[in-house]
Design an enzyme around this catalytic site. Structure first.
Site, PDB file in Angstrom:
ATOM      1  N   HIS A 144       0.845  -1.196   0.000  1.00 51.86           N
ATOM      2  CA  HIS A 144       0.000   0.000   0.000  1.00 51.86           C
ATOM      3  C   HIS A 144       0.878   1.243   0.000  1.00 51.86           C
ATOM      4  O   HIS A 144       2.098   1.176   0.221  1.00 51.86           O
ATOM      5  CB  HIS A 144      -0.935   0.011   1.216  1.00 51.86           C
TER       6      HIS A 144
ATOM      7  N   CYS B 174       3.812  -4.846   6.377  1.00 54.36           N
ATOM      8  CA  CYS B 174       3.384  -4.499   5.021  1.00 54.36           C
ATOM      9  C   CYS B 174       4.549  -3.980   4.190  1.00 54.36           C
ATOM     10  O   CYS B 174       5.619  -3.653   4.707  1.00 54.36           O
ATOM     11  CB  CYS B 174       2.295  -3.430   5.068  1.00 54.36           C
TER      12      CYS B 174
END
Length: 422
Positions: free
Chosen positions: A347, A366
């Site tokens: 992201h 992430c």
């Protein structure tokens, strides 16, 4: 995962007819005068007792059963319960012919489809029956002047013993060449070999294997990625299949999906970069930040599961509470691609992390990217595309925490007990 609704098993194609009446044939009795003497002929004329009288044979026994009352056999047997709706109803006679057969559902009055054999000595249903239904079988048979009629009843498998299956791919949708088809059963499967035989995967591959992750979850993986820009057809023909524990498959499911170009990304913790490739050609490279030492990113091959232009992140999903040193306020991430069900994503990094992209790891597992990189992955990549993370010195995610099936050597894929670096 949702499962498909039960199909209507009473509309399956098959030969007509439902209740058929065959033409009656006149019985012809012949006596060979060459086989008996004149006295026998006179005796016959003197003791004839009507059409049902039996003529003596040369051996002294009765004549063949041209006039015997026809015996009729019905399967399923009378009062049978838990009958598999996919099994045919068979009505047959050993003498003469059947002239009328009907199989009628008690709740709807609908008659089952069926067909005769050439001799009209057998009638067989040609389409699946309904689940949780009571049926009445009625018949008429004739042999010469003798006629037999009768009826019997049976019930099919009840609702508590039917099972269905759902797929994780949608009909007509396009996926990456690394997509792993997954079948989820509504009831536990113990008869796994029979279920595997009922599933057919066609197109875009040469060979593949099944792997069970639980009694309800089955996956299929080709030995190599699917052929790009192709089509894959998956048919789960489980109607009538015995899943074990008295559970019967209640419907067939077929899904055809397409594959796009081969797209993959390599994320290297050593250089802290993500490099994207489309059909083997590099199309971009961006600096990234990965999981910090307390929350490192898992290594290995991961398939994009789903994507969203915006996704709400909450520390509570990691069981973190305010006051915890790793707690973070809720925020909405942009251009999100999920890699694991437990919470690894690609992201757009928060603005506060932009200065350390390519330098340090500050995420909770992430892959944080600059805005242009995250947008490229979101716009270009799709579910089924590959993201491989290397050099984090951390194990792989469990293969069913997402689609980590490509981390299993193909020769071990069918062995559900084989364990890799996870």
């Amino acid at each position: 995962m949702t499962t498909s609704p039960h199909p209507d098993h009473r509309t399956a194609p098959g030969p007509a007819t439902t209740s058929a009446r065959a033409p009656r044939r006149r019985s012809v009795r012949a006596v060979s005068l060459g086989a008996i003497g004149l006295s026998a002929v006179l005796a016959l004329g003197g003791c004839a007792a009507g059409d049902d009288a039996a003529a003596p044979s040369p051996s002294g026994s009765n004549a063949p059963d041209a006039q015997a009352s026809p015996a009729v056999t019905v399967a399923p047997s009378a009062d049978a319960t838990a009958v598999n709706p996919a099994d045919p109803v068979v009505v047959s006679t050993s003498a003469g012919e059947l002239t009328d057969v009907s199989v009628t559902a008690a709740s709807t009055g609908e008659k089952a489809e069926g067909a005769w054999n050439d001799a009209h000595s057998e009638w067989r249903s040609s389409a699946p029956l309904a689940f949780n239904e009571t049926y009445t079988v009625a018949y008429t048979a004739r042999n010469g002047q003798r006629e037999s009629t009768g009826s019997s009843g049976f019930t099919t498998v009840d609702a508590a013993h039917e099972a269905d299956v759902g797929l994780n791919v949608k009909d007509g949708q396009t996926y990456g060449v690394w997509q792993i088809p997954e079948l989820t059963f509504s009831e536990p499967v113990t008869n796994k070999e029979a279920v595997e035989k009922a599933i057919h995967v066609e197109g875009a591959h040469e060979k593949g294997e099944f792997r069970w992750y639980s009694d309800r979850k089955l996956r299929f993986r080709p030995d190599k990625p699917w052929t790009p820009n192709s089509s894959v057809k998956i048919s789960a023909d489980i109607l009538g299949t015995d899943l074990g524990n008295g559970m019967i498959g209640n419907g067939n499911t077929t899904v055809t999906f397409k594959t796009g170009p081969e797209q993959r990304a390599y994320v290297d913790n050593t250089t802290k970069t993500l490099v994207a490739y489309v059909d083997g050609k590099q199309t971009g490279s961006w600096p990234v930040t990965l999981g910090n030492p307390e929350w490192p990113s898992t290594t290995g091959k991961k398939v994009i599961l789903e994507q969203a232009a915006s996704y709400s992140f909450k520390a509570s999903s990691l069981h973190l509470k305010p006051g915890d040193p790793h707690y973070y306020p809720p925020f909405d991430a942009s251009n999100v691609s999920r890699l694991t069900w437990s919470g690894e994503f690609i992201h757009q990094a928060l603005p506060s992390a932009w200065p350390v992209l390519g330098v340090a790891n500050v995420s909770h597992g992430c892959v944080g990217m600059p805005p242009e990189g995250a947008k490229y992955i979101f716009d270009t990549f799709r579910p089924g595309d590959m993201v491989e993370v290397v050099n984090t010195d951390y194990p792989q995610a469990d293969p069913d925490d997402g689609y980590g099936d490509w981390n299993i050597p193909f020769e071990h894929y069918a062995d559900e007990n084989w364990h890799g670096n996870w």
